[in-house]
Enzyme design. Structure first.
Site, PDB file in Angstrom:
ATOM      1  N   SER A  98      -0.173 -14.076  63.245  1.00 48.05           N
ATOM      2  CA  SER A  98      -0.498 -15.187  62.351  1.00 48.05           C
ATOM      3  C   SER A  98      -1.506 -16.133  63.004  1.00 48.05           C
ATOM      4  CB  SER A  98       0.789 -15.913  61.951  1.00 48.05           C
ATOM      5  OG  SER A  98       0.563 -16.790  60.881  1.00 48.05           O
ATOM      6  N   ASP A 213       2.823  -9.684  52.242  1.00 50.39           N
ATOM      7  CA  ASP A 213       2.646 -10.973  52.919  1.00 50.39           C
ATOM      8  C   ASP A 213       2.247 -12.051  51.908  1.00 50.39           C
ATOM      9  OD1 ASP A 213       1.980 -13.091  54.608  1.00 50.39           O
ATOM     10  OD2 ASP A 213       1.169 -11.759  56.143  1.00 50.39           O
ATOM     11  N   HIS A 241       5.346 -11.408  55.976  1.00 53.37           N
ATOM     12  CA  HIS A 241       4.581 -11.992  57.074  1.00 53.37           C
ATOM     13  C   HIS A 241       5.214 -11.702  58.432  1.00 53.37           C
ATOM     14  CE1 HIS A 241       1.419 -14.579  58.508  1.00 53.37           C
ATOM     15  NE2 HIS A 241       2.255 -15.436  59.059  1.00 53.37           N
TER      16      HIS A 241
END
Length: 260
Positions: A98, A213, A241
């Site tokens: 991320s 996601d 995610h």
């Protein structure tokens, strides 16, 4: 073992160094607003396979110092470079999840991939991070009701079912961060772009991204795959995610195969 590395006057980063005698090195950069502990289910497995696993808490998060400033991608990448220099790391695989993926990308472009032999981007917040609308919502919550913000993060994070106990553990990881660093990263994710950085990445790159996601759309993984020359994209069809946890066995096996 865990220890601290000084990256700036009065700023020390916490580093978890597992299996220091391992023959191959993997450096892990966590996502916002978490810590190196999010990779617990990698650290359980990979050291036993012979890898040295190094988890770094960025400034403002986890066990690291929490200064009031320094939350742009350049400064965060500089912090990683200092850790690399102090630990004399070379020929290592850099894994970023991320926002950690965004920091990894900036490190690669800013330091010409210094020391990195392979790059792994996991649900990376690139080439853009938060939309202005998402940033505004999270920023308002971060500054007024940060626990509620963290609950919203968790609600959108996973595709697979998570237990209430796991959710509470994840919740507490997020609250270890400082409020000001949590808010500052939201602004960075809103304002900084990584388009120019991608073309500077030349090492073999593995892109892992959950098809479901909701935080960083899968289409962004396809975009960075097109822009990073020597890259391959592996969709995780049962993940949101959190592919490093939701399909952890597949993730760990793929990571080992990629590094060799």
């Amino acid at each position: 073992m865990g220890y601290y590395v000084t990256v700036e006057s009065s700023v020390k980063l916490y580093v978890e160094d597992i299996n220091p005698e391992g023959s191959k090195i993997i450096v892990f950069l966590h996502g916002w607003p978490l810590s190196h502990k999010q990779f617990e289910y990698q650290f359980n497995v990979l050291p036993a396979m012979g890898y040295r696993c190094i988890g770094i808490d960025w400034r403002g998060f986890g066990k690291s110092d929490k200064p009031e400033s320094g939350y742009n991608f350049n400064r965060l990448a500089d912090d990683i470079r200092t850790v690399v220099d102090v630990l004399q790391l070379d020929n290592f695989t850099l894994v970023g999840h991320s926002t950690g993926g965004a920091i990894a990308i900036r490190y690669m472009s800013r330091y010409n991939s210094f020391g990195v032999s392979n790059l792994v981007l996991v649900d990376a917040a690139a080439p853009i991070g938060f939309t202005p609308e998402t940033a505004t919502r999270f920023l308002t919550l971060a500054l007024n009701d940060r626990p509620k913000m963290m609950r919203e993060v968790i609600d959108s994070f996973f595709f697979q079912y998570i237990t209430s106990s796991f959710s509470e553990w994840f919740f507490q990881l997020g609250l270890q961060a400082a409020g000001w660093s949590t808010a500052a990263i939201i602004i960075t994710l809103r304002d900084e772009k990584l388009y120019a950085d991608l073309q500077k990445i030349l090492v073999p790159t593995l892109i892992v991204h959950g098809v479901h996601d909701k935080v960083i759309p899968f289409a962004q993984a396809q975009e960075i795959n097109q822009k990073i020359k020597n890259s391959q994209l592996v969709p995780f069809h049962y993940s949101g995610h959190g592919s490093f946890w939701e399909e952890r066995d597949k993730f760990n096996q793929l990571l080992g195969q990629f590094i060799g």
